[in-house]
Design a protein around this motif. Structure first.
Motif, PDB file in Angstrom:
ATOM      1  N   VAL A 113      -1.315   6.200  12.298  1.00  0.00           N
ATOM      2  CA  VAL A 113      -0.667   5.400  13.354  1.00  0.00           C
ATOM      3  C   VAL A 113      -1.159   5.783  14.746  1.00  0.00           C
ATOM      4  N   GLU A 114      -1.322   7.088  14.986  1.00  0.00           N
ATOM      5  CA  GLU A 114      -1.615   7.543  16.349  1.00  0.00           C
ATOM      6  C   GLU A 114      -3.029   8.066  16.520  1.00  0.00           C
ATOM      7  N   GLY A 115      -3.692   8.329  15.403  1.00  0.00           N
ATOM      8  CA  GLY A 115      -5.018   8.941  15.494  1.00  0.00           C
ATOM      9  C   GLY A 115      -6.076   7.911  15.843  1.00  0.00           C
ATOM     10  N   PRO A 116      -7.330   8.375  15.995  1.00  0.00           N
ATOM     11  CA  PRO A 116      -8.432   7.431  16.214  1.00  0.00           C
ATOM     12  C   PRO A 116      -8.682   6.618  14.946  1.00  0.00           C
ATOM     13  N   ILE A 117      -9.235   5.426  15.106  1.00  0.00           N
ATOM     14  CA  ILE A 117      -9.600   4.634  13.926  1.00  0.00           C
ATOM     15  C   ILE A 117     -10.881   5.248  13.378  1.00  0.00           C
ATOM     16  N   THR A 118     -10.767   5.818  12.200  1.00  0.00           N
ATOM     17  CA  THR A 118     -11.918   6.532  11.662  1.00  0.00           C
ATOM     18  C   THR A 118     -11.935   6.460  10.142  1.00  0.00           C
ATOM     19  N   ALA A 119     -13.164   6.436   9.597  1.00  0.00           N
ATOM     20  CA  ALA A 119     -13.313   6.458   8.135  1.00  0.00           C
ATOM     21  C   ALA A 119     -12.734   7.734   7.541  1.00  0.00           C
ATOM     22  N   MET A 120     -12.545   8.756   8.364  1.00  0.00           N
ATOM     23  CA  MET A 120     -11.992  10.000   7.839  1.00  0.00           C
ATOM     24  C   MET A 120     -10.492   9.876   7.557  1.00  0.00           C
ATOM     25  N   CYS A 121      -9.863   8.833   8.120  1.00  0.00           N
ATOM     26  CA  CYS A 121      -8.477   8.513   7.739  1.00  0.00           C
ATOM     27  C   CYS A 121      -8.450   7.019   7.424  1.00  0.00           C
ATOM     28  N   PRO A 122      -8.753   6.643   6.173  1.00  0.00           N
ATOM     29  CA  PRO A 122      -8.862   5.218   5.825  1.00  0.00           C
ATOM     30  C   PRO A 122      -7.662   4.381   6.282  1.00  0.00           C
ATOM     31  N   ALA A 123      -6.454   4.946   6.245  1.00  0.00           N
ATOM     32  CA  ALA A 123      -5.273   4.165   6.634  1.00  0.00           C
ATOM     33  C   ALA A 123      -5.268   3.834   8.126  1.00  0.00           C
ATOM     34  N   LEU A 142       0.839  -1.205   0.000  1.00  0.00           N
ATOM     35  CA  LEU A 142       0.000   0.000   0.000  1.00  0.00           C
ATOM     36  C   LEU A 142       0.869   1.249   0.000  1.00  0.00           C
ATOM     37  N   GLY A 143       0.370   2.305  -0.633  1.00  0.00           N
ATOM     38  CA  GLY A 143       0.903   3.646  -0.412  1.00  0.00           C
ATOM     39  C   GLY A 143      -0.119   4.350   0.467  1.00  0.00           C
ATOM     40  N   ILE A 144       0.052   5.639   0.647  1.00  0.00           N
ATOM     41  CA  ILE A 144      -0.943   6.402   1.408  1.00  0.00           C
ATOM     42  C   ILE A 144      -1.095   7.767   0.738  1.00  0.00           C
ATOM     43  N   GLY A 145      -2.332   8.216   0.605  1.00  0.00           N
ATOM     44  CA  GLY A 145      -2.564   9.548   0.036  1.00  0.00           C
ATOM     45  C   GLY A 145      -2.283  10.609   1.095  1.00  0.00           C
ATOM     46  N   GLY A 146      -2.065  11.825   0.659  1.00  0.00           N
ATOM     47  CA  GLY A 146      -1.821  12.929   1.584  1.00  0.00           C
ATOM     48  C   GLY A 146      -2.991  13.141   2.539  1.00  0.00           C
ATOM     49  N   SER A 167     -15.816  -1.508   3.427  1.00  0.00           N
ATOM     50  CA  SER A 167     -16.145  -1.471   1.995  1.00  0.00           C
ATOM     51  C   SER A 167     -15.429  -2.555   1.191  1.00  0.00           C
ATOM     52  N   ARG A 168     -16.068  -2.919   0.070  1.00  0.00           N
ATOM     53  CA  ARG A 168     -15.523  -3.926  -0.851  1.00  0.00           C
ATOM     54  C   ARG A 168     -15.165  -3.234  -2.172  1.00  0.00           C
ATOM     55  N   THR A 169     -14.636  -4.008  -3.110  1.00  0.00           N
ATOM     56  CA  THR A 169     -14.259  -3.452  -4.416  1.00  0.00           C
ATOM     57  C   THR A 169     -15.476  -2.784  -5.066  1.00  0.00           C
ATOM     58  N   ARG A 170     -15.283  -1.532  -5.493  1.00  0.00           N
ATOM     59  CA  ARG A 170     -16.395  -0.757  -6.039  1.00  0.00           C
ATOM     60  C   ARG A 170     -15.874   0.467  -6.775  1.00  0.00           C
ATOM     61  N   ILE A 171     -16.812   1.235  -7.342  1.00  0.00           N
ATOM     62  CA  ILE A 171     -16.402   2.478  -8.002  1.00  0.00           C
ATOM     63  C   ILE A 171     -16.458   3.618  -6.994  1.00  0.00           C
ATOM     64  N   LYS A 172     -15.470   4.507  -7.041  1.00  0.00           N
ATOM     65  CA  LYS A 172     -15.425   5.645  -6.109  1.00  0.00           C
ATOM     66  C   LYS A 172     -15.181   6.930  -6.888  1.00  0.00           C
ATOM     67  N   THR A 173     -15.752   7.998  -6.389  1.00  0.00           N
ATOM     68  CA  THR A 173     -15.466   9.324  -6.946  1.00  0.00           C
ATOM     69  C   THR A 173     -14.234   9.845  -6.232  1.00  0.00           C
ATOM     70  N   ALA A 230      -5.404   2.936  -1.456  1.00  0.00           N
ATOM     71  CA  ALA A 230      -5.948   2.677  -2.799  1.00  0.00           C
ATOM     72  C   ALA A 230      -6.711   3.941  -3.192  1.00  0.00           C
ATOM     73  N   PHE A 231      -7.980   3.833  -3.617  1.00  0.00           N
ATOM     74  CA  PHE A 231      -8.756   5.058  -3.853  1.00  0.00           C
ATOM     75  C   PHE A 231      -9.896   5.129  -2.846  1.00  0.00           C
ATOM     76  N   ASN A 232      -9.681   4.602  -1.666  1.00  0.00           N
ATOM     77  CA  ASN A 232     -10.677   4.749  -0.605  1.00  0.00           C
ATOM     78  C   ASN A 232     -10.438   6.095   0.058  1.00  0.00           C
ATOM     79  N   GLU A 233     -11.227   7.055  -0.370  1.00  0.00           N
ATOM     80  CA  GLU A 233     -11.070   8.428   0.109  1.00  0.00           C
ATOM     81  C   GLU A 233     -11.643   8.560   1.517  1.00  0.00           C
ATOM     82  N   PRO A 234     -11.255   9.635   2.255  1.00  0.00           N
ATOM     83  CA  PRO A 234     -11.836   9.842   3.582  1.00  0.00           C
ATOM     84  C   PRO A 234     -13.363   9.751   3.523  1.00  0.00           C
ATOM     85  N   GLY A 235     -13.931   9.051   4.478  1.00  0.00           N
ATOM     86  CA  GLY A 235     -15.382   8.859   4.502  1.00  0.00           C
ATOM     87  C   GLY A 235     -15.776   7.493   3.957  1.00  0.00           C
TER      88      GLY A 235
END
Ligand code: GLP
Length: 260
Positions: free
Chosen positions: A221-231, A142-146, A161-167, A151-156
């Protein structure tokens, strides 16, 4: 989660390649998840060296890529198909039939029907089934976006989620514009493995380098586990390794870090 900080990009890339090579030597028919972007380029160069100089054998390896832009044909120089063949596959002894990159073209499908058209949904289910047919991913690079995307799992994006189309978000479109002539040429949609899909890999190997990734790495690494930071979902994985250079680790607290 193990975070290993390296002196620089080259040392990080070498370590990444050593890890992948050791998994291939242990299991020659490894099911290997691959990523695109500038981050894994060094790792791919090192894998090519290991193949050429030490005979690292990819003939039984099967690969699945994380994502692909929708609307770019495989021969487009910014498609992830093209990227993977140029930067890795054509230099190693992998079987063409063992390579899987999500399909980006769906005939003359209009943008307005991307999110609902059954063709795309059928492809996404097939991709998931295909991974299972091979016994699931052994290790996913994996890489990580800024903004913390994987991948292309954007914040939120849903953590299940499973394999799908994302904006793509505006930030990602802007970040990726450096690879295209103008920002208007960057596709707005992508097919991507979901966070749930990625989390099912038996092992995860995330690479991050440069100051631009320091906030995202800290949040992951240190933040809460949240969909706002997929990693940040990686905190829940039983075997996740994060390799960084010093810059990307620049904002981490000392207790989270091991030095490589
Ligand atoms: C893209 C890819 C991601 C990648 C990210 C970071 O959006 N879909 O898989 O991790 O960019 O790219 P880079 O490594 O170029 O910073």
């Amino acid at each position: 989660m193990l975070v290993v900080v390296h002196e620089d990009y080259d040392a990080m890339s070498k370590k990444g390649a050593e890890i992948i090579a050791s998994r291939i030597r242990r299991k020659p028919n490894l099911v290997l998840g691959l990523a695109t972007g500038s981050t894994p380029l060094g790792l791919y160069k090192e894998l090519i060296k290991l193949h050429k100089n030490e005979g690292l054998d990819f003939s039984k390896v099967t690969t699945f890529n994380l994502d692909e832009y929708v609307g770019l044909p495989p021969e487009h120089d910014q498609s992830y198909h093209f990227f993977m063949w140029e930067n890795l596959f054509k230099h190693i002894n992998i079987e063409r039939s063992h390579v899987h990159v999500p399909q980006g073209m769906y005939g003359d499908l209009k943008i307005s029907s991307f999110e609902t058209d059954p063709k795309i949904q059928q492809f996404c289910s097939w991709y998931e089934d295909e991974m299972l047919r091979y016994g699931g991913l052994d290790i996913q690079v994996l890489g990580i976006g800024g903004n913390g995307h994987i991948a292309f799992n954007e914040p939120g994006s849903s953590l299940g989620s499973r394999t799908r189309i994302k904006t793509l978000t505006e930030k990602t479109v802007k970040d990726n514009a450096r690879f295209f002539k103008t920002v208007n040429d960057v596709p707005r949609y992508a097919i991507t493995m979901g966070i749930g899909t990625i989390m099912e890999a038996k092992e995860l190997l995330l690479l991050a380098n440069g100051d631009g990734k320091a906030d995202a790495v800290k949040a992951a690494v240190e933040g809460p586990i949240t969909a706002m930071c997929p990693a940040s979902a990686l905190q829940l994985h039983r075997k996740a390794i994060i390799l960084t250079d010093k810059k990307a680790a620049g904002k981490l607290s000392a207790e989270f870090v091991t030095y490589g």
